[in-house]
Design a protein around this motif. Structure first.
Motif, PDB file in Angstrom:
ATOM      1  N   ASN A 296      51.881  42.312  58.257  1.00 53.49           N
ATOM      2  CA  ASN A 296      51.749  41.449  57.141  1.00 53.49           C
ATOM      3  C   ASN A 296      52.816  41.350  56.244  1.00 53.49           C
ATOM      4  O   ASN A 296      53.241  40.202  55.508  1.00 53.49           O
ATOM      5  CB  ASN A 296      50.759  42.066  56.026  1.00 53.49           C
ATOM      6  CG  ASN A 296      49.306  42.190  56.707  1.00 53.49           C
ATOM      7  OD1 ASN A 296      49.003  41.573  57.808  1.00 53.49           O
ATOM      8  ND2 ASN A 296      48.423  42.948  56.114  1.00 53.49           N
TER       9      ASN A 296
ATOM     10  N   ASN B 145      52.465  29.715  54.385  1.00 50.54           N
ATOM     11  CA  ASN B 145      52.046  31.339  54.486  1.00 50.54           C
ATOM     12  C   ASN B 145      50.745  31.241  54.227  1.00 50.54           C
ATOM     13  O   ASN B 145      50.139  30.733  53.307  1.00 50.54           O
ATOM     14  CB  ASN B 145      52.841  32.286  53.440  1.00 50.54           C
ATOM     15  CG  ASN B 145      54.330  32.225  53.714  1.00 50.54           C
ATOM     16  OD1 ASN B 145      54.893  32.263  55.204  1.00 50.54           O
ATOM     17  ND2 ASN B 145      55.180  31.920  52.628  1.00 50.54           N
TER      18      ASN B 145
ATOM     19  N   THR C 296      48.130  33.698  52.862  1.00 48.93           N
ATOM     20  CA  THR C 296      47.805  35.132  52.064  1.00 48.93           C
ATOM     21  C   THR C 296      46.494  35.126  51.958  1.00 48.93           C
ATOM     22  O   THR C 296      45.877  35.538  52.953  1.00 48.93           O
ATOM     23  CB  THR C 296      48.861  34.918  50.858  1.00 48.93           C
ATOM     24  OG1 THR C 296      48.343  33.746  49.967  1.00 48.93           O
ATOM     25  CG2 THR C 296      50.367  34.608  51.121  1.00 48.93           C
TER      26      THR C 296
ATOM     27  N   ALA D 229      44.662  38.814  46.534  1.00 49.17           N
ATOM     28  CA  ALA D 229      45.807  39.147  45.960  1.00 49.17           C
ATOM     29  C   ALA D 229      45.875  38.493  44.558  1.00 49.17           C
ATOM     30  O   ALA D 229      46.911  38.989  43.609  1.00 49.17           O
ATOM     31  CB  ALA D 229      46.973  38.743  46.884  1.00 49.17           C
TER      32      ALA D 229
ATOM     33  N   LYS E  47      50.137  40.856  50.493  1.00 52.22           N
ATOM     34  CA  LYS E  47      49.838  39.355  50.223  1.00 52.22           C
ATOM     35  C   LYS E  47      50.291  38.892  49.022  1.00 52.22           C
ATOM     36  O   LYS E  47      50.692  37.745  48.861  1.00 52.22           O
ATOM     37  CB  LYS E  47      48.417  39.047  50.509  1.00 52.22           C
ATOM     38  CG  LYS E  47      47.961  39.550  51.880  1.00 52.22           C
ATOM     39  CD  LYS E  47      48.434  38.567  53.090  1.00 52.22           C
ATOM     40  CE  LYS E  47      47.887  38.536  54.440  1.00 52.22           C
ATOM     41  NZ  LYS E  47      48.478  37.951  55.398  1.00 52.22           N
TER      42      LYS E  47
ATOM     43  N   ILE F  70      53.855  38.192  49.401  1.00 58.24           N
ATOM     44  CA  ILE F  70      54.277  37.208  49.948  1.00 58.24           C
ATOM     45  C   ILE F  70      54.035  35.939  49.162  1.00 58.24           C
ATOM     46  O   ILE F  70      54.799  34.981  49.082  1.00 58.24           O
ATOM     47  CB  ILE F  70      53.261  36.994  51.201  1.00 58.24           C
ATOM     48  CG1 ILE F  70      53.967  38.103  52.319  1.00 58.24           C
ATOM     49  CG2 ILE F  70      53.666  35.620  51.922  1.00 58.24           C
ATOM     50  CD1 ILE F  70      55.227  38.243  52.556  1.00 58.24           C
ATOM     51  N   ASN F  71      53.137  36.173  48.243  1.00 58.27           N
ATOM     52  CA  ASN F  71      53.126  34.881  47.147  1.00 58.27           C
ATOM     53  C   ASN F  71      54.177  34.891  46.221  1.00 58.27           C
ATOM     54  O   ASN F  71      54.694  33.629  46.264  1.00 58.27           O
ATOM     55  CB  ASN F  71      51.706  35.315  46.287  1.00 58.27           C
ATOM     56  CG  ASN F  71      50.299  34.877  47.193  1.00 58.27           C
ATOM     57  OD1 ASN F  71      50.102  34.319  47.977  1.00 58.27           O
ATOM     58  ND2 ASN F  71      49.242  35.230  46.285  1.00 58.27           N
TER      59      ASN F  71
ATOM     60  N   THR G 234      56.974  33.623  48.487  1.00 58.66           N
ATOM     61  CA  THR G 234      56.799  32.084  48.825  1.00 58.66           C
ATOM     62  C   THR G 234      57.239  31.007  47.463  1.00 58.66           C
ATOM     63  O   THR G 234      58.138  30.240  47.977  1.00 58.66           O
ATOM     64  CB  THR G 234      55.418  31.677  48.914  1.00 58.66           C
ATOM     65  OG1 THR G 234      54.776  32.229  49.812  1.00 58.66           O
ATOM     66  CG2 THR G 234      55.052  30.201  48.904  1.00 58.66           C
TER      67      THR G 234
ATOM     68  N   ALA H  76      52.016  28.495  50.291  1.00 58.17           N
ATOM     69  CA  ALA H  76      50.855  29.391  50.599  1.00 58.17           C
ATOM     70  C   ALA H  76      49.614  28.843  50.549  1.00 58.17           C
ATOM     71  O   ALA H  76      49.180  28.181  49.751  1.00 58.17           O
ATOM     72  CB  ALA H  76      51.064  30.830  49.931  1.00 58.17           C
TER      73      ALA H  76
ATOM     74  N   ALA I 160      45.878  30.449  50.185  1.00 55.21           N
ATOM     75  CA  ALA I 160      45.221  31.990  49.854  1.00 55.21           C
ATOM     76  C   ALA I 160      43.911  31.749  50.283  1.00 55.21           C
ATOM     77  O   ALA I 160      43.086  31.306  49.245  1.00 55.21           O
ATOM     78  CB  ALA I 160      45.511  32.473  48.381  1.00 55.21           C
TER      79      ALA I 160
ATOM     80  N   ILE J 257      50.738  28.256  45.494  1.00 51.92           N
ATOM     81  CA  ILE J 257      49.788  29.034  46.142  1.00 51.92           C
ATOM     82  C   ILE J 257      48.573  28.237  46.119  1.00 51.92           C
ATOM     83  O   ILE J 257      48.129  28.374  45.094  1.00 51.92           O
ATOM     84  CB  ILE J 257      49.938  30.682  45.653  1.00 51.92           C
ATOM     85  CG1 ILE J 257      51.291  31.072  45.425  1.00 51.92           C
ATOM     86  CG2 ILE J 257      49.017  31.425  46.403  1.00 51.92           C
ATOM     87  CD1 ILE J 257      52.028  31.040  46.478  1.00 51.92           C
TER      88      ILE J 257
END
Length: 244
Positions: free
Chosen positions: A112, A137, A139, A143, A159, A162-163, A166, A182, A184, A233
């Protein structure tokens, strides 16, 4: 195969959201490079997609940097370029954090987190040189809005990270004309969620249902075409992340 067509690399393309993304991008006329750890499953995916030379299988562990390099090297060798990377490969486990073993924690971090970082690094190099490209991405809505009925600290931590990554990478790559966003998802109708759980899971979202894979794919395709959207996101979760 059409070398003038756009090319997308999709990690974890053999099932669930990844398979849905492969179908959606092929329908849009893209060349698709699908990665996965199992040659047998990738071949079965290629047979199912029936896309001929427009679908390239690349076997490898997304958590290893050499696998990311191989995906891009093989994509460029066959199709000439990569226009879009979708970091889809991931593991989701909903259980109390104290029940995770050290091996499970390491596996989650490898797939991940490292999987996204190494693939994004390969994409940033290639796309930065070309002054064009999009990194997307996958995610998790969870998250953005943890839920007491879904204990999943590992997903929230990784995750969520990763947000933020991003946004940071979007700023770093903006001068090169590369966008980073991203999607989600909330709860989605994939093999991860058996049909007998759908009614209960649907009640967790204000829209009172889970998502179809095609709805996640629609959001990804939007970002793959959006030239003036970066660092975003985009939750596709039926309102789950809006609060309760």
């Amino acid at each position: 195969m059409n070398k003038s067509a756009n090319t997308v690399v999709i990690t974890g393309a053999t099932s669930g959201i990844g398979l849905g993304l492969a179908k959606a991008f092929l329908k849009e006329g893209y060349n698709v490079v699908g990665t996965g750890r199992s040659a047998e499953r990738l071949q079965a995916t290629a047979t199912q997609l029936n896309a001929g030379e427009s679908f390239l299988c690349v076997v490898g562990d997304v958590a290893k940097p050499e696998s990311a390099r191989a995906a891009f090297d093989q994509a460029v060798a066959k199709f000439g370029k990569v226009d879009v990377l979708v970091n889809n490969a991931g593991i989701f486990t909903a259980k109390p954090f104290v029940d995770f073993t050290p091996d499970e924690i390491e596996e989650q971090i490898a797939t991940n987190l490292k999987g996204v970082l190494y693939s994004s690094q390969a994409a940033a190099r290639h796309m930065g040189e070309r002054k064009h490209g999009k990194i997307i991405n996958i995610t998790a809505s969870l998250a953005m809005q943890p839920h007491s009925n879904v204990p999943a600290l590992m997903a929230v931590a990784l995750k969520g990270g990763i947000n933020n990554a991003t946004r940071a990478l979007a700023l770093e790559l903006a001068p090169y004309g590369v966008t980073v966003n991203a999607v989600a998802p909330g709860l989605v109708d994939t093999p991860m969620n058996p049909p007998n759980t759908h009614e209960y899971l649907g009640k967790l979202a204000p829209l009172n249902r889970i998502a179809d894979v095609s709805e996640i794919a629609d959001a990804v395709l939007y970002l793959a075409k959006a030239d003036f959207v970066t660092g975003t996101i985009l939750p596709v979760d039926g309102g789950f992340s809006a609060g309760k």
